[in-house]
Design an enzyme around this catalytic site. Structure first.
Site, PDB file in Angstrom:
ATOM      1  N   HIS A 125       0.828  -1.142  -0.160  1.00 26.73           N
ATOM      2  CA  HIS A 125      -0.273  -0.079   0.177  1.00 26.73           C
ATOM      3  C   HIS A 125       0.744   1.150  -0.025  1.00 26.73           C
ATOM      4  CE1 HIS A 125       1.112  -0.563   4.545  1.00 26.73           C
ATOM      5  NE2 HIS A 125       0.543   0.564   4.724  1.00 26.73           N
ATOM      6  N   HIS A 150       1.072   4.018   2.176  1.00 31.85           N
ATOM      7  CA  HIS A 150       1.754   4.890   3.145  1.00 31.85           C
ATOM      8  C   HIS A 150       3.258   5.006   2.996  1.00 31.85           C
ATOM      9  CE1 HIS A 150      -1.603   3.873   6.008  1.00 31.85           C
ATOM     10  NE2 HIS A 150      -2.246   5.131   5.158  1.00 31.85           N
ATOM     11  N   ASP A 209       5.799   4.683   5.718  1.00 32.95           N
ATOM     12  CA  ASP A 209       6.692   3.715   5.719  1.00 32.95           C
ATOM     13  C   ASP A 209       7.066   1.915   5.233  1.00 32.95           C
ATOM     14  OD1 ASP A 209       4.037   2.801   6.594  1.00 32.95           O
ATOM     15  OD2 ASP A 209       4.562   1.506   8.294  1.00 32.95           O
ATOM     16  N   HIS A 210       5.907   1.994   4.527  1.00 27.52           N
ATOM     17  CA  HIS A 210       6.637   1.295   3.162  1.00 27.52           C
ATOM     18  C   HIS A 210       6.483   1.082   1.858  1.00 27.52           C
ATOM     19  CE1 HIS A 210       3.842  -1.626   5.657  1.00 27.52           C
ATOM     20  NE2 HIS A 210       3.390  -0.454   6.174  1.00 27.52           N
ATOM     21  N   HIS A 244      -7.389  -2.539   6.431  1.00 30.30           N
ATOM     22  CA  HIS A 244      -6.573  -1.155   6.095  1.00 30.30           C
ATOM     23  C   HIS A 244      -7.588   0.155   6.542  1.00 30.30           C
ATOM     24  CE1 HIS A 244      -3.379   0.581   8.151  1.00 30.30           C
ATOM     25  NE2 HIS A 244      -2.802   0.859   7.082  1.00 30.30           N
ATOM     26  N   ASP A 284       0.203  -4.249   6.313  1.00 31.48           N
ATOM     27  CA  ASP A 284      -0.739  -3.819   7.244  1.00 31.48           C
ATOM     28  C   ASP A 284      -1.978  -4.306   7.115  1.00 31.48           C
ATOM     29  OD1 ASP A 284       1.806  -2.266   7.570  1.00 31.48           O
ATOM     30  OD2 ASP A 284       0.126  -0.692   7.767  1.00 31.48           O
ATOM     31  N   HIS A 314       5.931  -5.305  12.595  1.00 29.85           N
ATOM     32  CA  HIS A 314       5.111  -4.149  11.792  1.00 29.85           C
ATOM     33  C   HIS A 314       5.063  -3.672  13.203  1.00 29.85           C
ATOM     34  CE1 HIS A 314       1.929  -1.108  10.669  1.00 29.85           C
ATOM     35  NE2 HIS A 314       2.552  -0.899   9.927  1.00 29.85           N
TER      36      HIS A 314
END
Length: 304
Positions: free
Chosen positions: A63, A65, A67-68, A143, A213, A271
């Site tokens: 996805h 976000h 942090d990914h 999510h 996530d 995570h």
């Protein structure tokens, strides 16, 4: 048995800490590398892992976000400076191309290779990649933004030749592939030699699933039933279950419950929220439900 392993580059959530990077890992199947998510600093972690940059041809984004995926521009820039020439494929939802193509056009104008985007639909399960040794399915997750996990499924290998029998019956080299595929052999005298006398059974195909996530969702169970290794997010402990529900994440015990219901062979949790300096408290909660659980940590190599 051929190599099939998961290399953890980062295993934290949202905020990197002095001890943990955010989420990124590399699946290594027979020295072909497939990156799953690309956190900030992923290229540094990849170099520390001693994995070969030249073997990396696919990046799968669960996805969008940060942090990914914040590591994408830096990694691609470095690949260009290293003289890469082969295509790099980024598998992600449609917005991935909208976000990263302008960045690459600005910062990486003269790349010696092509970056291709393969658009996937995170709301449904589909085959998004396949070659002679691997098939990758998407797994819809629950999510705050469109998100999917990935099932890496090794394709069945051929039978193993029994060398002494091959020599004894003087089987021509041109027929060996047919024998591996299950064919019998007929000698020059017309005798039929059953394939079972010439080969041993192929190794069982192995499966690995990445699920992060996601909030707790039993809908993923059919996709991961009986797999060898499940990576499932475990962002929070049970005491913070309300926060997990609010942010559409899972607790460690919820990850363990999914692993138990799906009858997977091993669970790896990751995570982790930055609020837990020591993730062992999460491991303890998971083990209470699913004993064969390990903690993801930077540098961990999990072999199947």
């Amino acid at each position: 048995m051929e190599k099939f392993e998961v290399n953890i580059l980062g295993c934290g959530s949202a905020l990197p800490t002095s001890k943990r990077f955010t989420t990124s890992q590399v699946v290594n199947l027979r020295e072909k590398l497939f990156m799953v998510d690309c956190c900030e600093g992923a290229q540094i972690l990849l170099r520390s892992s001693r994995l070969k940059f030249s073997r990396l041809n696919h990046i799968f984004l669960s996805h969008l976000h940060g942090d990914h995926c914040f590591g994408i521009p830096g990694l691609i820039s470095s690949l260009g400076m290293l003289g890469r020439t082969g295509d790099l494929v980024i598998h992600g939802q449609a917005d991935a191309q909208k976000i990263f193509k302008p960045l690459l056009d600005y910062f990486c104008k003269e790349l010696p290779f092509t970056v291709r985007f393969n658009t996937i639909n995170p709301s449904q399960s589909e085959v998004i990649f396949e070659d002679r040794s691997l098939r990758v399915h998407s797994i819809p997750l629950k999510h705050r933004v469109p998100t999917c996990g990935f099932l890496f499924e090794e394709l069945p290998s051929k039978g193993h030749l029994i060398g002494d029998m091959i020599k004894f019956y003087k089987i021509p080299i041109r027929q060996l592939e047919q024998i591996k595929d299950g064919a019998d052999f007929i000698t020059e005298h017309g005798e039929l030699i059953a394939n079972s006398r010439l080969t041993t059974a192929a190794s069982a195909a192995r499966k690995y699933a990445f699920c992060s996530d996601t909030a707790y969702s039993e809908k993923i169970i059919p996709y991961i039933q009986g797999i060898d290794l499940l990576y499932h997010e475990a962002t929070f402990r049970d005491a913070d279950a309300a926060r997990a529900k609010q942010t559409q994440h899972s607790t460690a015990s919820q990850a363990a419950k999914i692993a138990s219901m799906a009858q997977v062979k091993q669970l790896m949790i990751g995570h982790f929220s930055a609020r837990y300096p020591n993730p062992n408290i999460l491991l303890e909660e998971a083990i209470a439900i699913f004993p064969n659980t390990v903690l993801a940590q930077e540098g961990l190599v999990c072999r199947m």
